[in-house]
Design a protein around this motif. Structure first.
Motif, PDB file in Angstrom:
ATOM      1  N   ASN A   1      -6.644  -3.863  -2.763  1.00  0.00           N
ATOM      2  CA  ASN A   1      -5.939  -5.013  -2.203  1.00  0.00           C
ATOM      3  C   ASN A   1      -4.518  -4.645  -1.793  1.00  0.00           C
ATOM      4  O   ASN A   1      -3.993  -5.145  -0.785  1.00  0.00           O
ATOM      5  CB  ASN A   1      -5.906  -6.154  -3.220  1.00  0.00           C
ATOM      6  CG  ASN A   1      -7.282  -6.751  -3.460  1.00  0.00           C
ATOM      7  OD1 ASN A   1      -8.154  -6.688  -2.587  1.00  0.00           O
ATOM      8  ND2 ASN A   1      -7.490  -7.330  -4.638  1.00  0.00           N
ATOM      9  N   LEU A   2      -3.895  -3.757  -2.577  1.00  0.00           N
ATOM     10  CA  LEU A   2      -2.539  -3.309  -2.267  1.00  0.00           C
ATOM     11  C   LEU A   2      -2.518  -2.547  -0.941  1.00  0.00           C
ATOM     12  O   LEU A   2      -1.640  -2.770  -0.089  1.00  0.00           O
ATOM     13  CB  LEU A   2      -2.025  -2.423  -3.404  1.00  0.00           C
ATOM     14  CG  LEU A   2      -0.522  -2.124  -3.462  1.00  0.00           C
ATOM     15  CD1 LEU A   2       0.271  -3.414  -3.586  1.00  0.00           C
ATOM     16  CD2 LEU A   2      -0.225  -1.204  -4.638  1.00  0.00           C
TER      17      LEU A   2
ATOM     18  N   ASN B   1       8.205  -8.422  -5.505  1.00  0.00           N
ATOM     19  CA  ASN B   1       7.105  -9.368  -5.725  1.00  0.00           C
ATOM     20  C   ASN B   1       5.833  -8.646  -6.167  1.00  0.00           C
ATOM     21  O   ASN B   1       5.061  -9.173  -6.973  1.00  0.00           O
ATOM     22  CB  ASN B   1       6.839 -10.156  -4.444  1.00  0.00           C
ATOM     23  CG  ASN B   1       7.976 -11.092  -4.080  1.00  0.00           C
ATOM     24  OD1 ASN B   1       8.756 -11.492  -4.951  1.00  0.00           O
ATOM     25  ND2 ASN B   1       8.082 -11.449  -2.810  1.00  0.00           N
ATOM     26  N   LYS B   2       5.594  -7.443  -5.637  1.00  0.00           N
ATOM     27  CA  LYS B   2       4.421  -6.666  -6.047  1.00  0.00           C
ATOM     28  C   LYS B   2       4.509  -6.290  -7.523  1.00  0.00           C
ATOM     29  O   LYS B   2       3.506  -6.338  -8.246  1.00  0.00           O
ATOM     30  CB  LYS B   2       4.306  -5.393  -5.190  1.00  0.00           C
ATOM     31  CG  LYS B   2       3.902  -5.635  -3.747  1.00  0.00           C
ATOM     32  CD  LYS B   2       3.876  -4.320  -2.977  1.00  0.00           C
ATOM     33  CE  LYS B   2       3.494  -4.545  -1.516  1.00  0.00           C
ATOM     34  NZ  LYS B   2       3.515  -3.287  -0.735  1.00  0.00           N
ATOM     35  N   ILE B   3       5.712  -5.914  -7.949  1.00  0.00           N
ATOM     36  CA  ILE B   3       5.905  -5.543  -9.348  1.00  0.00           C
ATOM     37  C   ILE B   3       5.716  -6.756 -10.249  1.00  0.00           C
ATOM     38  O   ILE B   3       5.066  -6.688 -11.302  1.00  0.00           O
ATOM     39  CB  ILE B   3       7.306  -4.923  -9.549  1.00  0.00           C
ATOM     40  CG1 ILE B   3       7.419  -3.601  -8.775  1.00  0.00           C
ATOM     41  CG2 ILE B   3       7.581  -4.690 -11.032  1.00  0.00           C
ATOM     42  CD1 ILE B   3       8.809  -2.995  -8.793  1.00  0.00           C
ATOM     43  N   ILE B   4       6.273  -7.897  -9.821  1.00  0.00           N
ATOM     44  CA  ILE B   4       6.148  -9.125 -10.607  1.00  0.00           C
ATOM     45  C   ILE B   4       4.690  -9.551 -10.728  1.00  0.00           C
ATOM     46  O   ILE B   4       4.261 -10.056 -11.773  1.00  0.00           O
ATOM     47  CB  ILE B   4       6.987 -10.259  -9.971  1.00  0.00           C
ATOM     48  CG1 ILE B   4       8.487  -9.926 -10.074  1.00  0.00           C
ATOM     49  CG2 ILE B   4       6.699 -11.601 -10.639  1.00  0.00           C
ATOM     50  CD1 ILE B   4       9.387 -10.903  -9.343  1.00  0.00           C
ATOM     51  N   SER B   5       3.919  -9.329  -9.656  1.00  0.00           N
ATOM     52  CA  SER B   5       2.514  -9.744  -9.656  1.00  0.00           C
ATOM     53  C   SER B   5       1.624  -8.819 -10.488  1.00  0.00           C
ATOM     54  O   SER B   5       0.434  -9.087 -10.641  1.00  0.00           O
ATOM     55  CB  SER B   5       1.984  -9.810  -8.226  1.00  0.00           C
ATOM     56  OG  SER B   5       1.968  -8.519  -7.638  1.00  0.00           O
ATOM     57  N   GLY B   6       2.198  -7.715 -11.001  1.00  0.00           N
ATOM     58  CA  GLY B   6       1.444  -6.853 -11.902  1.00  0.00           C
ATOM     59  C   GLY B   6       1.099  -5.478 -11.369  1.00  0.00           C
ATOM     60  O   GLY B   6       0.479  -4.681 -12.089  1.00  0.00           O
TER      61      GLY B   6
ATOM     62  N   GLY C   1       3.630   3.188  -9.796  1.00  0.00           N
ATOM     63  CA  GLY C   1       2.844   4.333  -9.353  1.00  0.00           C
ATOM     64  C   GLY C   1       1.882   3.963  -8.237  1.00  0.00           C
ATOM     65  O   GLY C   1       1.742   4.683  -7.250  1.00  0.00           O
ATOM     66  N   ARG C   2       1.195   2.820  -8.393  1.00  0.00           N
ATOM     67  CA  ARG C   2       0.261   2.374  -7.368  1.00  0.00           C
ATOM     68  C   ARG C   2       0.987   1.926  -6.102  1.00  0.00           C
ATOM     69  O   ARG C   2       0.512   2.163  -4.996  1.00  0.00           O
ATOM     70  CB  ARG C   2      -0.604   1.233  -7.910  1.00  0.00           C
ATOM     71  CG  ARG C   2      -1.622   1.676  -8.955  1.00  0.00           C
ATOM     72  CD  ARG C   2      -2.562   0.554  -9.312  1.00  0.00           C
ATOM     73  NE  ARG C   2      -3.602   1.008 -10.211  1.00  0.00           N
ATOM     74  CZ  ARG C   2      -4.614   0.252 -10.610  1.00  0.00           C
ATOM     75  NH1 ARG C   2      -4.693  -1.019 -10.195  1.00  0.00           N
ATOM     76  NH2 ARG C   2      -5.531   0.738 -11.422  1.00  0.00           N
ATOM     77  N   ILE C   3       2.134   1.293  -6.276  1.00  0.00           N
ATOM     78  CA  ILE C   3       2.913   0.858  -5.108  1.00  0.00           C
ATOM     79  C   ILE C   3       3.361   2.063  -4.286  1.00  0.00           C
ATOM     80  O   ILE C   3       3.265   2.074  -3.055  1.00  0.00           O
ATOM     81  CB  ILE C   3       4.135   0.025  -5.554  1.00  0.00           C
ATOM     82  CG1 ILE C   3       3.670  -1.294  -6.173  1.00  0.00           C
ATOM     83  CG2 ILE C   3       5.067  -0.249  -4.371  1.00  0.00           C
ATOM     84  CD1 ILE C   3       4.789  -2.090  -6.825  1.00  0.00           C
ATOM     85  N   TYR C   4       3.845   3.101  -4.985  1.00  0.00           N
ATOM     86  CA  TYR C   4       4.302   4.295  -4.275  1.00  0.00           C
ATOM     87  C   TYR C   4       3.121   5.032  -3.638  1.00  0.00           C
ATOM     88  O   TYR C   4       3.239   5.537  -2.515  1.00  0.00           O
ATOM     89  CB  TYR C   4       5.049   5.237  -5.223  1.00  0.00           C
ATOM     90  CG  TYR C   4       5.633   6.439  -4.525  1.00  0.00           C
ATOM     91  CD1 TYR C   4       6.769   6.312  -3.737  1.00  0.00           C
ATOM     92  CD2 TYR C   4       5.034   7.694  -4.633  1.00  0.00           C
ATOM     93  CE1 TYR C   4       7.303   7.409  -3.078  1.00  0.00           C
ATOM     94  CE2 TYR C   4       5.563   8.791  -3.976  1.00  0.00           C
ATOM     95  CZ  TYR C   4       6.687   8.646  -3.203  1.00  0.00           C
ATOM     96  OH  TYR C   4       7.210   9.721  -2.543  1.00  0.00           O
ATOM     97  N   ALA C   5       1.985   5.105  -4.348  1.00  0.00           N
ATOM     98  CA  ALA C   5       0.805   5.758  -3.791  1.00  0.00           C
ATOM     99  C   ALA C   5       0.345   5.046  -2.525  1.00  0.00           C
ATOM    100  O   ALA C   5      -0.010   5.679  -1.524  1.00  0.00           O
ATOM    101  CB  ALA C   5      -0.324   5.772  -4.824  1.00  0.00           C
ATOM    102  N   SER C   6       0.386   3.709  -2.539  1.00  0.00           N
ATOM    103  CA  SER C   6       0.006   2.931  -1.358  1.00  0.00           C
ATOM    104  C   SER C   6       0.966   3.186  -0.206  1.00  0.00           C
ATOM    105  O   SER C   6       0.549   3.331   0.950  1.00  0.00           O
ATOM    106  CB  SER C   6      -0.012   1.440  -1.706  1.00  0.00           C
ATOM    107  OG  SER C   6      -0.347   0.658  -0.579  1.00  0.00           O
TER     108      SER C   6
END
Length: 275
Positions: free
Chosen positions: A3-4, A95-100, A104-109
């Motif tokens: 989803n990310l 907001n992505k961090i707040i949503s859980g 690591g996944r945010i940076y990979a995306s």
């Protein structure tokens, strides 16, 4: 993670700057082959020269499209960086961090999006350029054989490693820099520095190799040229086969440097204060 990724890709492709990137890819695909065709129409006999025909053909123009130093290779990552940096300025990352979502996944995306978009646009640019080039030039001076198809695929794979490396640079800069202006300046500076240093070491190696007493020094400069990722496009697509040594030089530096930048960017991103 799925989803990310879908969210990040959707946002990038909905941005108006993405349309600008695609338009530039098409324009540059038409501009360079037509420019070469016009230039050589005033001196067609120059194409009969073996040296010129080795450099000015559809194959060489195709692989040069992936260069970090060409028009699209400089402009497109900068525009993509502006799009990516909007995640920070608009509070999307927070907001992505707040949503859980983990950092690591945010940076990979972010890295996957950067590498994928750069690769896709570069391939679009290169294949369009190849199609236009074939209207004016031969694919290569020699007849096309089955072995040339394998060489083409191998060369394309090496160039794609370069686009992934470019994605690693961009995601690293976006994750670590405080503002988009700094990302733009640093990416252009890094690209120019790599190309300039590579050109200098290549010229030095050629000059020093002509003299017996400086051949050892020439080998050092040649090594520095070969491990410079920005010089990859000057070696790929100019022959018909690769030695094992050439394969190593054309793959290992991009993989090692790209992985190193990814690791550094991830560490910095995890420590960054997201506002």
């Amino acid at each position: 993670m799925k989803n990310l990724l879908l969210s990040d890709f959707r946002r990038v492709f909905k941005d108006k700057l993405m349309l600008v990137i695609l338009i530039l890819a098409v324009v540059f695909s038409l501009f360079t082959p037509v420019l070469y065709a016009v230039i050589f129409s005033f001196g067609a006999e120059g194409l009969d020269d073996p040296t010129i025909s080795m450099l000015i053909n559809a194959k060489s123009q195709f692989f040069q499209c992936f260069s970090m130093g060409n028009n699209l290779g400089l402009i497109m990552p900068v525009l993509l960086g502006i799009i990516i940096c909007k995640d920070f300025s608009h509070g999307t990352i927070r907001n992505k961090i707040i949503s859980g979502s983990s950092r690591g996944r945010i940076y990979a995306s972010m890295f996957i999006v950067c590498a994928t978009v750069i690769t896709a646009v570069m391939m679009l640019h290169a294949f369009l350029s190849l199609g236009v080039s074939l209207l004016f030039f031969e694919y290569q001076p020699e007849p096309f054989e089955l072995a040339d198809a394998g060489y083409f695929v191998a060369s394309l794979a090496m160039e794609l490693l370069l686009t992934v490396f470019m994605g690693a640079i961009l995601s690293w800069l976006c994750a670590c820099s405080k503002n988009v202006g700094l990302v733009i300046v640093l990416y252009i500076a890094i690209a120019f520095a790599l190309v300039m240093v590579g050109s200098i070491t290549q010229l030095a190696a050629t000059f020093l190799d002509m003299q017996e007493d400086t051949k050892a020094v020439a080998d050092i400069f040649e090594l520095l040229t070969n491990i410079n990722p920005a010089m990859l496009s000057s070696r790929v697509g100019i022959g018909r086969e690769y030695s094992l040594e050439e394969v190593m030089y054309n793959t290992v530096p991009q993989i090692v440097c790209g992985a190193g930048l990814y690791a550094i960017g991830l560490v910095k991103f995890k420590k960054r204060d997201i506002k």
